[in-house]
Design a protein around this motif. Structure first.
Motif, PDB file in Angstrom:
ATOM      1  N   PRO A  11       2.114 -31.946 -22.314  1.00 53.15           N
ATOM      2  CA  PRO A  11       2.629 -31.947 -23.648  1.00 53.15           C
ATOM      3  C   PRO A  11       2.479 -33.064 -24.705  1.00 53.15           C
ATOM      4  CG  PRO A  11       4.635 -32.238 -22.360  1.00 53.15           C
ATOM      5  CD  PRO A  11       3.253 -32.372 -21.332  1.00 53.15           C
ATOM      6  N   VAL A  12       2.114 -32.797 -25.879  1.00 53.38           N
ATOM      7  CA  VAL A  12       1.717 -33.830 -26.978  1.00 53.38           C
ATOM      8  C   VAL A  12       3.374 -34.212 -27.432  1.00 53.38           C
ATOM      9  CG1 VAL A  12       0.677 -34.397 -29.044  1.00 53.38           C
ATOM     10  CG2 VAL A  12      -0.347 -32.607 -27.472  1.00 53.38           C
ATOM     11  N   ARG A  13       3.408 -35.538 -27.142  1.00 53.65           N
ATOM     12  CA  ARG A  13       4.765 -36.169 -28.026  1.00 53.65           C
ATOM     13  C   ARG A  13       4.424 -36.780 -29.425  1.00 53.65           C
ATOM     14  NH1 ARG A  13       6.309 -40.142 -23.113  1.00 53.65           N
ATOM     15  NH2 ARG A  13       4.217 -40.478 -23.211  1.00 53.65           N
ATOM     16  N   ARG A  14       5.483 -36.501 -29.984  1.00 53.95           N
ATOM     17  CA  ARG A  14       5.323 -37.261 -31.402  1.00 53.95           C
ATOM     18  C   ARG A  14       5.114 -38.386 -31.401  1.00 53.95           C
ATOM     19  NH1 ARG A  14       6.635 -33.314 -35.348  1.00 53.95           N
ATOM     20  NH2 ARG A  14       7.348 -35.096 -36.872  1.00 53.95           N
ATOM     21  N   PRO A  15       4.494 -39.051 -32.446  1.00 46.56           N
ATOM     22  CA  PRO A  15       4.260 -40.420 -32.300  1.00 46.56           C
ATOM     23  C   PRO A  15       5.684 -41.133 -32.878  1.00 46.56           C
ATOM     24  CG  PRO A  15       2.847 -39.484 -33.788  1.00 46.56           C
ATOM     25  CD  PRO A  15       3.437 -38.233 -33.394  1.00 46.56           C
ATOM     26  N   THR A  16       6.079 -42.235 -32.102  1.00 51.80           N
ATOM     27  CA  THR A  16       7.131 -42.953 -32.226  1.00 51.80           C
ATOM     28  C   THR A  16       6.852 -43.996 -33.379  1.00 51.80           C
ATOM     29  OG1 THR A  16       7.524 -42.664 -29.912  1.00 51.80           O
ATOM     30  CG2 THR A  16       8.879 -44.525 -31.125  1.00 51.80           C
ATOM     31  N   ARG A  17       7.657 -44.146 -34.308  1.00 51.95           N
ATOM     32  CA  ARG A  17       7.585 -44.879 -35.477  1.00 51.95           C
ATOM     33  C   ARG A  17       8.750 -45.877 -35.411  1.00 51.95           C
ATOM     34  NH1 ARG A  17       3.564 -43.556 -39.095  1.00 51.95           N
ATOM     35  NH2 ARG A  17       2.425 -41.896 -38.903  1.00 51.95           N
ATOM     36  N   THR A  18       8.535 -47.259 -35.560  1.00 49.51           N
ATOM     37  CA  THR A  18       9.892 -47.974 -35.765  1.00 49.51           C
ATOM     38  C   THR A  18       9.538 -48.879 -36.984  1.00 49.51           C
ATOM     39  OG1 THR A  18       8.739 -49.390 -34.285  1.00 49.51           O
ATOM     40  CG2 THR A  18      10.170 -47.791 -33.275  1.00 49.51           C
ATOM     41  N   GLY A  19      10.569 -49.504 -37.419  1.00 50.07           N
ATOM     42  CA  GLY A  19      10.522 -50.449 -38.286  1.00 50.07           C
ATOM     43  C   GLY A  19      10.384 -49.670 -39.612  1.00 50.07           C
ATOM     44  N   GLY A  44      -8.507 -45.524 -30.548  1.00 52.34           N
ATOM     45  CA  GLY A  44      -7.042 -45.987 -29.779  1.00 52.34           C
ATOM     46  C   GLY A  44      -6.279 -46.936 -30.416  1.00 52.34           C
ATOM     47  N   TRP A  45      -7.237 -47.972 -30.639  1.00 52.67           N
ATOM     48  CA  TRP A  45      -6.794 -49.350 -31.155  1.00 52.67           C
ATOM     49  C   TRP A  45      -6.132 -49.104 -32.654  1.00 52.67           C
ATOM     50  CZ3 TRP A  45      -9.069 -52.254 -35.436  1.00 52.67           C
ATOM     51  CH2 TRP A  45      -8.172 -53.375 -35.643  1.00 52.67           C
ATOM     52  N   ARG A  46      -6.788 -48.532 -33.683  1.00 56.86           N
ATOM     53  CA  ARG A  46      -6.562 -48.014 -34.775  1.00 56.86           C
ATOM     54  C   ARG A  46      -5.263 -47.133 -34.841  1.00 56.86           C
ATOM     55  NH1 ARG A  46      -7.613 -49.959 -39.312  1.00 56.86           N
ATOM     56  NH2 ARG A  46      -7.417 -48.020 -40.217  1.00 56.86           N
ATOM     57  N   ARG A  47      -5.040 -46.108 -34.052  1.00 62.80           N
ATOM     58  CA  ARG A  47      -3.830 -45.522 -33.727  1.00 62.80           C
ATOM     59  C   ARG A  47      -2.679 -46.213 -33.616  1.00 62.80           C
ATOM     60  NH1 ARG A  47      -6.983 -43.098 -36.132  1.00 62.80           N
ATOM     61  NH2 ARG A  47      -7.715 -40.944 -35.777  1.00 62.80           N
ATOM     62  N   ALA A  48      -2.877 -47.320 -32.750  1.00 71.18           N
ATOM     63  CA  ALA A  48      -1.818 -48.336 -32.475  1.00 71.18           C
ATOM     64  C   ALA A  48      -1.289 -48.907 -33.720  1.00 71.18           C
ATOM     65  CB  ALA A  48      -1.999 -49.086 -31.283  1.00 71.18           C
ATOM     66  N   GLY A  97      -3.561 -55.774 -24.112  1.00 70.43           N
ATOM     67  CA  GLY A  97      -4.634 -54.465 -24.849  1.00 70.43           C
ATOM     68  C   GLY A  97      -5.474 -55.062 -25.853  1.00 70.43           C
ATOM     69  N   ARG A  98      -5.052 -56.201 -26.431  1.00 76.28           N
ATOM     70  CA  ARG A  98      -6.177 -57.057 -27.273  1.00 76.28           C
ATOM     71  C   ARG A  98      -7.311 -57.515 -26.517  1.00 76.28           C
ATOM     72  NH1 ARG A  98      -1.400 -59.595 -30.150  1.00 76.28           N
ATOM     73  NH2 ARG A  98      -1.051 -58.197 -32.092  1.00 76.28           N
ATOM     74  N   ILE A  99      -6.796 -58.055 -25.408  1.00 78.22           N
ATOM     75  CA  ILE A  99      -8.011 -58.543 -24.587  1.00 78.22           C
ATOM     76  C   ILE A  99      -8.836 -57.396 -24.146  1.00 78.22           C
ATOM     77  CG2 ILE A  99      -8.444 -59.462 -22.333  1.00 78.22           C
ATOM     78  CD1 ILE A  99      -5.882 -61.209 -22.482  1.00 78.22           C
ATOM     79  N   ASP A 102      -1.008 -40.335 -30.332  1.00 78.14           N
ATOM     80  CA  ASP A 102      -2.292 -40.456 -30.441  1.00 78.14           C
ATOM     81  C   ASP A 102      -3.221 -41.699 -29.834  1.00 78.14           C
ATOM     82  OD1 ASP A 102      -2.517 -38.235 -31.660  1.00 78.14           O
ATOM     83  OD2 ASP A 102      -2.422 -39.107 -33.709  1.00 78.14           O
ATOM     84  N   HIS A 103      -2.418 -42.720 -30.047  1.00 78.39           N
ATOM     85  CA  HIS A 103      -3.111 -44.087 -29.354  1.00 78.39           C
ATOM     86  C   HIS A 103      -3.113 -43.951 -27.865  1.00 78.39           C
ATOM     87  CE1 HIS A 103      -3.339 -48.313 -27.763  1.00 78.39           C
ATOM     88  NE2 HIS A 103      -2.113 -48.101 -27.104  1.00 78.39           N
ATOM     89  N   ARG A 104      -2.273 -43.319 -27.036  1.00 80.61           N
ATOM     90  CA  ARG A 104      -2.204 -43.100 -25.669  1.00 80.61           C
ATOM     91  C   ARG A 104      -3.354 -42.227 -25.349  1.00 80.61           C
ATOM     92  NH1 ARG A 104       3.442 -43.943 -26.373  1.00 80.61           N
ATOM     93  NH2 ARG A 104       3.705 -41.849 -26.637  1.00 80.61           N
ATOM     94  N   ARG A 105      -3.423 -41.316 -26.192  1.00 81.00           N
ATOM     95  CA  ARG A 105      -4.589 -40.050 -25.824  1.00 81.00           C
ATOM     96  C   ARG A 105      -5.926 -40.776 -25.843  1.00 81.00           C
ATOM     97  NH1 ARG A 105      -2.677 -34.826 -25.416  1.00 81.00           N
ATOM     98  NH2 ARG A 105      -4.798 -34.117 -25.972  1.00 81.00           N
TER      99      ARG A 105
END
Length: 207
Positions: free
Chosen positions: A199-207, A116-120, A70-72, A127-130
């Motif tokens: 359907p819009v899925r809620r963002p997954t937050r970890t850590g 998209g990068w910022r959302r990640a 993704g960074r590339i 939101d990143h995926r969308r």
């Protein structure tokens, strides 16, 4: 994803070689007069866009390496290709309609990708995926652009001596303008339609 990957690899394999020689005579686009930087920047744009095109598929193909690829895609593909593409669009030799399309497409491509990068980075992964789906649609729009180019050429060439009064440049501008707009607006609209159906899925937050 396998059929799409085949298409992307074949497209890059067909499009890239003429520019690797750095010889303007091998270019599929005749540089406009008075723009000496056009061909070197075109070569750079094609190289960076090829990286983006291939990376957007490998990112799906190898999810374990998603972040690195993704960074590339973002920093070695879309960002440099989009910035250069804005300039190339502004000086395109294919007429004013294609010119407007180019200067609209490049910022949209950059915006969708950066957002998209910022959302990640913010761990807002839904939101990143969308946003990345939109970015992906704009990345592969170069392929649909070529398809529309063939379609419009076949439709309009019989009218060269009538509608266009034998003016090949005028006909080429018409073909380029139509394909430039349809090439990216239709994939982007299709991507948005696909997103709106899911359907819009809620963002997954970890850590």
């Amino acid at each position: 994803m396998a059929p799409l990957g085949v298409v992307l690899v074949l497209f890059v394999a067909f499009s890239l070689p003429p520019y690797l020689s750095l010889d303007p005579e091998q270019s599929r686009i005749t540089p406009p007069e008075g723009v000496p930087l056009y061909h070197p920047l075109l070569v750079a744009h094609v190289l960076f866009a090829s990286v983006a095109t291939l990376a957007c598929w490998f990112r799906q193909r190898f999810p374990a390496a998603h972040r690195r690829i993704g960074r590339i895609y973002v920093f070695a593909g879309v960002l440099p290709a989009g910035v250069i593409g804005f300039y190339l669009g502004a000086v395109t030799p294919f007429g004013p309609v294609a010119r407007v399309s180019g200067v609209v497409l490049a910022p949209l491509w950059l915006i969708c990708t950066i957002v998209g990068w910022r959302r990640a980075r913010q761990r807002r992964f839904a939101d990143h995926r969308r946003w990345m789906v939109r970015s992906f649609a704009l990345t592969v729009s170069i392929i649909t652009n070529r398809i529309w180019g063939v379609v419009f050429f076949l439709l309009l060439h019989p009218q060269l001596e009538t509608t266009f009064h034998g003016d090949e440049k005028l006909m080429s501008w018409m073909v380029a303008g139509a394909t430039a707009w349809l090439g990216w607006t239709l994939p982007l609209l299709a991507a948005q339609w696909w997103l709106d159906r899911r359907p819009v899925r809620r963002p997954t937050r970890t850590g």
